[in-house]
Design an enzyme around this catalytic site. Sequence first.
Site, PDB file in Angstrom:
ATOM      1  N   ASP A   1      17.316   6.759  14.396  1.00  0.00           N
ATOM      2  CA  ASP A   1      17.532   5.341  14.109  1.00  0.00           C
ATOM      3  C   ASP A   1      16.647   4.548  15.049  1.00  0.00           C
ATOM      4  O   ASP A   1      16.896   4.499  16.262  1.00  0.00           O
ATOM      5  CB  ASP A   1      19.004   4.951  14.299  1.00  0.00           C
ATOM      6  CG  ASP A   1      19.214   3.472  13.962  1.00  0.00           C
ATOM      7  OD1 ASP A   1      18.217   2.754  13.699  1.00  0.00           O
ATOM      8  OD2 ASP A   1      20.381   3.034  13.969  1.00  0.00           O
TER       9      ASP A   1
ATOM     10  N   TYR B   1       9.103 -12.675   8.406  1.00  0.00           N
ATOM     11  CA  TYR B   1       8.328 -11.469   8.104  1.00  0.00           C
ATOM     12  C   TYR B   1       6.830 -11.733   8.285  1.00  0.00           C
ATOM     13  O   TYR B   1       6.105 -10.921   8.855  1.00  0.00           O
ATOM     14  CB  TYR B   1       8.644 -11.028   6.670  1.00  0.00           C
ATOM     15  CG  TYR B   1       7.890  -9.806   6.210  1.00  0.00           C
ATOM     16  CD1 TYR B   1       8.192  -8.532   6.714  1.00  0.00           C
ATOM     17  CD2 TYR B   1       6.889  -9.893   5.238  1.00  0.00           C
ATOM     18  CE1 TYR B   1       7.512  -7.401   6.274  1.00  0.00           C
ATOM     19  CE2 TYR B   1       6.214  -8.780   4.796  1.00  0.00           C
ATOM     20  CZ  TYR B   1       6.524  -7.531   5.312  1.00  0.00           C
ATOM     21  OH  TYR B   1       5.850  -6.415   4.876  1.00  0.00           O
TER      22      TYR B   1
ATOM     23  N   ALA C   1       6.148 -11.762  11.932  1.00  0.00           N
ATOM     24  CA  ALA C   1       6.284 -10.427  12.537  1.00  0.00           C
ATOM     25  C   ALA C   1       5.053  -9.576  12.225  1.00  0.00           C
ATOM     26  O   ALA C   1       4.523  -8.881  13.100  1.00  0.00           O
ATOM     27  CB  ALA C   1       7.549  -9.746  12.017  1.00  0.00           C
ATOM     28  N   LYS C   2       4.585  -9.630  10.990  1.00  0.00           N
ATOM     29  CA  LYS C   2       3.399  -8.834  10.634  1.00  0.00           C
ATOM     30  C   LYS C   2       2.160  -9.395  11.336  1.00  0.00           C
ATOM     31  O   LYS C   2       1.284  -8.643  11.756  1.00  0.00           O
ATOM     32  CB  LYS C   2       3.207  -8.794   9.118  1.00  0.00           C
ATOM     33  CG  LYS C   2       4.241  -7.923   8.401  1.00  0.00           C
ATOM     34  CD  LYS C   2       4.258  -6.499   8.945  1.00  0.00           C
ATOM     35  CE  LYS C   2       5.051  -5.544   8.080  1.00  0.00           C
ATOM     36  NZ  LYS C   2       5.220  -4.212   8.708  1.00  0.00           N
TER      37      LYS C   2
ATOM     38  N   SER D   1       0.532  -6.467   6.721  1.00  0.00           N
ATOM     39  CA  SER D   1       0.798  -6.905   5.354  1.00  0.00           C
ATOM     40  C   SER D   1      -0.141  -8.051   5.006  1.00  0.00           C
ATOM     41  O   SER D   1      -0.559  -8.805   5.892  1.00  0.00           O
ATOM     42  CB  SER D   1       2.246  -7.382   5.250  1.00  0.00           C
ATOM     43  OG  SER D   1       2.460  -8.009   4.009  1.00  0.00           O
TER      44      SER D   1
ATOM     45  N   ALA E   1       9.832   7.063   7.250  1.00  0.00           N
ATOM     46  CA  ALA E   1       8.952   7.565   6.184  1.00  0.00           C
ATOM     47  C   ALA E   1       9.620   8.568   5.243  1.00  0.00           C
ATOM     48  O   ALA E   1       8.940   9.354   4.600  1.00  0.00           O
ATOM     49  CB  ALA E   1       7.711   8.189   6.814  1.00  0.00           C
TER      50      ALA E   1
HETATM   51  N1  LIG Z   1       6.060  -2.200  -0.156  1.00  0.00           N
HETATM   52  C1  LIG Z   1       5.230  -3.219  -0.012  1.00  0.00           C
HETATM   53  O1  LIG Z   1       4.888  -3.971  -0.940  1.00  0.00           O
HETATM   54  C2  LIG Z   1       4.637  -3.507   1.344  1.00  0.00           C
HETATM   55  C3  LIG Z   1       3.545  -4.380   1.426  1.00  0.00           C
HETATM   56  C4  LIG Z   1       2.998  -4.651   2.674  1.00  0.00           C
HETATM   57  C5  LIG Z   1       3.529  -4.036   3.798  1.00  0.00           C
HETATM   58  N2  LIG Z   1       4.595  -3.213   3.670  1.00  0.00           N
HETATM   59  C6  LIG Z   1       5.118  -2.583   4.886  1.00  0.00           C
HETATM   60  O2  LIG Z   1       5.066  -1.186   4.734  1.00  0.00           O
HETATM   61  C7  LIG Z   1       6.131  -0.565   5.459  1.00  0.00           C
HETATM   62  C8  LIG Z   1       6.951   0.313   4.547  1.00  0.00           C
HETATM   63  O3  LIG Z   1       7.436  -0.460   3.472  1.00  0.00           O
HETATM   64  P1  LIG Z   1       8.327   0.178   2.300  1.00  0.00           P
HETATM   65  O4  LIG Z   1       8.356  -0.831   1.227  1.00  0.00           O
HETATM   66  O5  LIG Z   1       7.855   1.556   2.012  1.00  0.00           O
HETATM   67  O6  LIG Z   1       9.727   0.255   3.091  1.00  0.00           O
HETATM   68  P2  LIG Z   1      11.207   0.652   2.637  1.00  0.00           P
HETATM   69  O7  LIG Z   1      12.085  -0.525   2.763  1.00  0.00           O
HETATM   70  O8  LIG Z   1      11.133   1.327   1.321  1.00  0.00           O
HETATM   71  O9  LIG Z   1      11.709   1.605   3.814  1.00  0.00           O
HETATM   72  C9  LIG Z   1      11.130   2.811   4.145  1.00  0.00           C
HETATM   73  C10 LIG Z   1      12.094   3.613   4.995  1.00  0.00           C
HETATM   74  O10 LIG Z   1      12.438   2.963   6.220  1.00  0.00           O
HETATM   75  C11 LIG Z   1      13.653   3.546   6.659  1.00  0.00           C
HETATM   76  N3  LIG Z   1      14.268   2.779   7.759  1.00  0.00           N
HETATM   77  C12 LIG Z   1      14.686   1.496   7.724  1.00  0.00           C
HETATM   78  N4  LIG Z   1      15.220   1.149   8.917  1.00  0.00           N
HETATM   79  C13 LIG Z   1      15.120   2.232   9.722  1.00  0.00           C
HETATM   80  C14 LIG Z   1      15.486   2.503  11.072  1.00  0.00           C
HETATM   81  N5  LIG Z   1      16.092   1.588  11.832  1.00  0.00           N
HETATM   82  N6  LIG Z   1      15.215   3.727  11.598  1.00  0.00           N
HETATM   83  C15 LIG Z   1      14.633   4.674  10.839  1.00  0.00           C
HETATM   84  N7  LIG Z   1      14.270   4.475   9.550  1.00  0.00           N
HETATM   85  C16 LIG Z   1      14.503   3.270   8.995  1.00  0.00           C
HETATM   86  C17 LIG Z   1      14.487   3.524   5.395  1.00  0.00           C
HETATM   87  O11 LIG Z   1      15.588   4.419   5.471  1.00  0.00           O
HETATM   88  C18 LIG Z   1      13.447   3.932   4.335  1.00  0.00           C
HETATM   89  O12 LIG Z   1      13.487   5.328   4.055  1.00  0.00           O
HETATM   90  C19 LIG Z   1       6.890  -1.721   6.104  1.00  0.00           C
HETATM   91  O13 LIG Z   1       6.373  -1.960   7.400  1.00  0.00           O
HETATM   92  C20 LIG Z   1       6.575  -2.892   5.201  1.00  0.00           C
HETATM   93  O14 LIG Z   1       6.727  -4.128   5.845  1.00  0.00           O
HETATM   94  C21 LIG Z   1       5.155  -2.933   2.475  1.00  0.00           C
END
Ligand SMILES: NC(=O)c1ccc[n+]([C@@H]2O[C@H](COP(=O)([O-])OP(=O)(O)OC[C@H]3O[C@@H](n4cnc5c(N)ncnc54)[C@H](O)[C@@H]3O)[C@@H](O)[C@H]2O)c1
Length: 257
Positions: free
Chosen positions: A63, A158, A161-162, A144, A14
């Site tokens: 991580d 994906y 997984a969701k 999602s 986050a």
């Molecule tokens: N953005 C969208 O449109 C959307 C829509 C539906 C669902 N989601 C879901 O929402 C969530 C967040 O999406 P987002 O777009 O903000 O993600 P993002 O790709 O922007 O990543 C958010 C953070 O995850 C961190 N991260 C990645 N791998 C990591 C690890 N192994 N350990 C610790 N931190 C790690 C990254 O450094 C990054 O700061 C995800 O589960 C995504 O599937 C996103």
Amino acid sequence: MRRFDQRVALVTAAASGLGKGVALRLAAEGAHSIIWDRDEAAIGAARDEARALGGRIEIHAVDMMDRAQIEAAVAALVERHGRIDVLVNNIGGSLHTPFHLLELSDGDWERVMAVNVMACVRVTRAVLPHMQRAGYGRIVNMGSKAGRYGSLFTGANYVAAKGAMQAFTLQIAHEFGPFGITCNTVAPGAILTPRVERLLNERQSPAERARIVASIPVRRQGTVDDVAAAIAYLASEEAGFVTGATLDVNGGQAMSI
Ligand SMILES: NC(=O)c1ccc[n+]([C@@H]2O[C@H](COP(=O)([O-])OP(=O)(O)OC[C@H]3O[C@@H](n4cnc5c(N)ncnc54)[C@H](O)[C@@H]3O)[C@@H](O)[C@H]2O)c1
């Protein structure tokens, strides 16, 4: 509103994107928000933003692909704060794997399952005993629209997984409801975080993008604040009779009864 005074909330992955918006929102409503992320640059930038909230946000480098790091970070959190009231399982993403099923390799499936499912399973497993002991907990899983209705731009790995996270939600709700713990899923449509903006630009033409937005009943794409508000509700005490639910946050782009 101060729905989270005295509450400790963990939001995974986050330091940027949706998770950061959620952690900031919970802190703005009184929570002590704990952010985990592995990206040092994103962590540095988030720390600067968090300062404005006067110490109510803690950010740790974790991580989440490493089970031992997850378990140690949960133990440290409980040692320091004595409780975890809210867990937002935000980690996930399609990891830029192909859209077409026949182009997805075993490795693409394994990595996407690891980040979207197993990382969340491990955190949840480590957090639940503490919630059980306290007789209170709110778990919100990041699903999602893809996992519920299929996707226009991410692959079957994906989507599956969701879908798995959405099903996982039901069983946590079943097993842990008697301990004062609720578990729900939020299912956002495309939210224009920098990652998704890049992915959409790559996989859809401007005309396609415009046509899709024109087909959404509210005629716009979602924002981080839209998702944070939905999660804040499900994470609050007042949502205590809502469990096992999937809340669509997609402007009506996909609906079900
Ligand atoms: N953005 C969208 O449109 C959307 C829509 C539906 C669902 N989601 C879901 O929402 C969530 C967040 O999406 P987002 O777009 O903000 O993600 P993002 O790709 O922007 O990543 C958010 C953070 O995850 C961190 N991260 C990645 N791998 C990591 C690890 N192994 N350990 C610790 N931190 C790690 C990254 O450094 C990054 O700061 C995800 O589960 C995504 O599937 C996103």
